[in-house]
Design a protein around this motif. Sequence first.
Motif, short mmCIF file in Angstrom:
data_model
loop_
_atom_site.label_atom_id
_atom_site.label_comp_id
_atom_site.label_asym_id
_atom_site.label_seq_id
_atom_site.Cartn_x
_atom_site.Cartn_y
_atom_site.Cartn_z
N ALA B 87 -0.73 0.94 -13.58
CA ALA B 87 -1.69 0.76 -14.68
C ALA B 87 -1.85 -0.72 -15.00
CB ALA B 87 -1.17 1.49 -15.91
N PHE B 88 -2.91 -1.03 -15.67
CA PHE B 88 -3.23 -2.39 -16.12
C PHE B 88 -2.01 -3.03 -16.78
CE2 PHE B 88 -5.12 -5.03 -19.66
CZ PHE B 88 -5.56 -6.07 -18.84
N GLY B 89 -1.59 -4.19 -16.28
CA GLY B 89 -0.47 -4.92 -16.89
C GLY B 89 0.88 -4.68 -16.25
N SER B 90 1.01 -3.58 -15.46
CA SER B 90 2.29 -3.32 -14.80
C SER B 90 2.53 -4.36 -13.69
CB SER B 90 2.28 -1.93 -14.15
OG SER B 90 2.18 -0.94 -15.14
N SER B 91 3.82 -4.60 -13.41
CA SER B 91 4.15 -5.50 -12.30
C SER B 91 4.46 -4.65 -11.08
CB SER B 91 5.34 -6.38 -12.66
OG SER B 91 6.41 -5.62 -13.17
N VAL B 92 4.02 -5.14 -9.92
CA VAL B 92 4.19 -4.37 -8.69
C VAL B 92 4.58 -5.27 -7.53
CG1 VAL B 92 2.60 -2.47 -9.21
CG2 VAL B 92 1.71 -4.60 -8.22
N GLU B 93 5.17 -4.63 -6.54
CA GLU B 93 5.38 -5.29 -5.26
C GLU B 93 4.67 -4.44 -4.22
OE1 GLU B 93 9.35 -6.67 -4.23
OE2 GLU B 93 9.11 -5.75 -2.25
N VAL B 94 3.82 -5.05 -3.44
CA VAL B 94 3.06 -4.32 -2.44
C VAL B 94 3.38 -4.88 -1.06
CG1 VAL B 94 0.76 -3.59 -1.69
CG2 VAL B 94 1.19 -4.01 -4.13
N GLN B 95 3.71 -4.01 -0.14
CA GLN B 95 3.88 -4.42 1.25
C GLN B 95 2.79 -3.79 2.07
OE1 GLN B 95 7.83 -3.91 2.84
NE2 GLN B 95 8.79 -4.57 0.92
N GLY B 96 2.37 -4.53 3.07
CA GLY B 96 1.31 -3.99 3.91
C GLY B 96 0.76 -5.04 4.85
N GLN B 97 -0.44 -4.74 5.37
CA GLN B 97 -1.07 -5.66 6.31
C GLN B 97 -2.21 -6.40 5.63
OE1 GLN B 97 -2.06 -3.24 9.83
NE2 GLN B 97 -1.33 -5.03 10.99
N LEU B 98 -2.22 -7.71 5.81
CA LEU B 98 -3.31 -8.52 5.28
C LEU B 98 -4.44 -8.48 6.31
CD1 LEU B 98 -3.67 -10.35 2.76
CD2 LEU B 98 -3.00 -12.27 4.20
N VAL B 99 -5.60 -8.01 5.87
CA VAL B 99 -6.72 -7.86 6.83
C VAL B 99 -7.98 -8.47 6.25
CG1 VAL B 99 -5.79 -5.72 7.84
CG2 VAL B 99 -7.34 -5.60 5.87
N LYS B 100 -8.93 -8.77 7.15
CA LYS B 100 -10.24 -9.24 6.70
C LYS B 100 -10.88 -8.14 5.88
CE LYS B 100 -11.30 -13.34 8.44
NZ LYS B 100 -11.73 -14.44 7.54
N SER B 101 -11.49 -8.50 4.77
CA SER B 101 -12.12 -7.48 3.93
C SER B 101 -13.52 -7.18 4.44
CB SER B 101 -12.19 -7.99 2.49
OG SER B 101 -12.91 -7.08 1.70
N PRO B 102 -13.90 -5.91 4.52
CA PRO B 102 -15.27 -5.58 4.92
C PRO B 102 -16.29 -5.98 3.84
CG PRO B 102 -14.06 -3.59 4.33
CD PRO B 102 -13.08 -4.70 4.27
#
Lengths: 409, 409
Positions: B87-102
């Motif tokens: 939700a808005f304001g929560s802190s997160v850690e995201v793992q994944g692949q950085l890709v060109k945005s369409p």
Amino acid sequence: MFGARFLARALRSCSSAPCPGHRPPARLSVRDALGAQSTSGERVKVQGWIRSVRSQKEVLFLHINDGSSLESLQVVADSSFDNRELAFGSSVEVQGQLVKSPSKKQNMELKAEKIEVVGNCDATAFPFKYKERHPLEYLRQYPHLRCRTNALGSILRVRSEATAAIHSFFKDNGFVHIHTPIITSNDCEGAGELFQVEPSSKIKMPEENFFNVPAFLTVSGQLHLEVMSGAFTQVFTFGPTFRAENSQSRRHLAEFYMVEAEISFVESLQDLMQWGVDLHTEHEKYLVKHCGNIPVFVINYPLALKPFYMRDNEDGPQHTVAAVDLLVPGVGELFGGSLREERYHFLEQRLARSGLTETYQWYLDLRRFGSVPHGGFGMGFERYLQCILGIDNIKDVIPFPRFTHSCIL
Amino acid sequence: MFGARFLARALRSCSSAPCPGHRPPARLSVRDALGAQSTSGERVKVQGWIRSVRSQKEVLFLHINDGSSLESLQVVADSSFDNRELAFGSSVEVQGQLVKSPSKKQNMELKAEKIEVVGNCDATAFPFKYKERHPLEYLRQYPHLRCRTNALGSILRVRSEATAAIHSFFKDNGFVHIHTPIITSNDCEGAGELFQVEPSSKIKMPEENFFNVPAFLTVSGQLHLEVMSGAFTQVFTFGPTFRAENSQSRRHLAEFYMVEAEISFVESLQDLMQWGVDLHTEHEKYLVKHCGNIPVFVINYPLALKPFYMRDNEDGPQHTVAAVDLLVPGVGELFGGSLREERYHFLEQRLARSGLTETYQWYLDLRRFGSVPHGGFGMGFERYLQCILGIDNIKDVIPFPRFTHSCIL
């Protein structure tokens, strides 16, 4: 009198708006003059203070310093230039040709064509004597003049370079600089003497507060940095902090500078000591050699001894917090850091036990709205300078030292 | 409980000391992720706070911000990742692949493989609402949270950049940085309300002074810079200054920052306004366009109105001093400078007339020992920020504003 003034003005305007046919000589700092690689025979102008005068039968040697470097520029002049006003401490402007020096002592020297005494120096009253190396204790009596000596000049130039390096380092590593407040209604450490602040006209009626609440000089920017690390992830501050301690020791000042950093998403003390390790490595050789001793990290202090914001290690009967200090021989505590308690309920309980819940509601808020594990450290800037420069007394690495019974200038 | 903690520790040590066969994903700031030029398909980790959540049938879009830039990073996840804690304001850690945005809206986006909520945000209590643009007045009530908004985040990043630029500018121009004292026994301006400083435990017995003399918070580092310009020729300071003025105006603070410089061997006001002219030119276009008005230099004020240290112009019945102010539409006085009285006898007479000879004996000393013509200026840093950013109220360009009746945090 009018004539002299008129002439002076005409000369002045002539030098700022060049007379036709005359190019004014380029003004050079002593540092730039000394570092010049070649000379095209152009006339230059150097301004500074006389550090030495040596008069020979046909030649006069002056050494001029303008604070841009430790080394002075040698001026070589015809002995006809000699006069009583060209004395130690006087300010002068010298015009002439910058030439390669025949001596190996210096790269360049200035062949004087014009020497003007700008301001005399009253040698009998001037507390520093020509060719004398005064002890630092003696210099401390003259905070308005000691910066003109080689010792303090060099120390303060290093202090200036270190200041710039600290700003560059943090900027290059993606930290946002924060001016944490000097006047604050918080008492971060919860211990130690604070300075209180009131308008001078009201100081006799302390029941009326200018800020509505009692206000103090900051002892640390940490709590305010924690606010900011919750927005910018990596933040630092570098500013004055204060302790009203009744100490005359060679390691304490009432006003001193701290470099403090706070980093979000940090989960172990090692993440903070990596920062510290650089310093450790940098100083180890010096310290081992000179002190026969090495800097030591002390970690995990008993919870009961430390402020409410340090992270509980939950290690059973020992009950420690994730704190670290870097102790350095001769200087003592150089660096202190900790993980902060980011868990709402842990912090709430600690605050409640100290009766501080209401005061620190804003601090609890940071744990209610997207809290993250975080930590930070503070380093005493003067102690750092003592450490890298090998200066025994902290009063010699700050321009205007403030301590109990002393606030000169 | 023990089991969970054990697991958490094992995972933590696994992430700091990589498990064999698994390379931990590189941690990237949002700014670096957005600026990436190409991707080699490597997994990355991004940490920050959620700025927006958009849930579609099969896809979940998050925008993550960590304060490293105004722009947020778009995270694209399978809708199975959706849960109430994102939700808005929560802190997160995201793992994944950085890709060109369409999409053309952004260069890069993060294809999530793992999303961990680090800290929840209590949406009902959080004073900022999703998609709402709160007025600056409203944000001022939350000095511990407002830095998380786009407006304050941007302003404070500019403040940080401007701070770094000021340090670089002066360093590159051969100025030595001086930490002028915060606590001082001098009153530079000779006017205005001062804050007095005493240890908090002693504030009720003002007859005993910690420093032996009454001590105040500085209103300017000028006199101390003059000490230093007599050694280093070109010096500057950039630190906090204080006025205990009973003002709630949008242009005044009790604690604000000044950039001050002092230069030896300067003989005309023009030498100081050259410095100023840069600023003038830089702002003129903006000011002319937005205010229908231009900045104005005011020079040569009546001697009787100005402090003792300003240089007498000796201009007969007008009797002015060599002072200059830069007035800027909407902000008022942005910059003030003067030549200082470097002539011993002129200064001695001015001090004697004000009964200040004894107090300023050290200042007279500077004129006895190699005096030089010199001058300097000070610029209010917050007013400068107001000026370049077009911010109406000074309380919005400083992290923690202090003014009469207010010292929050």
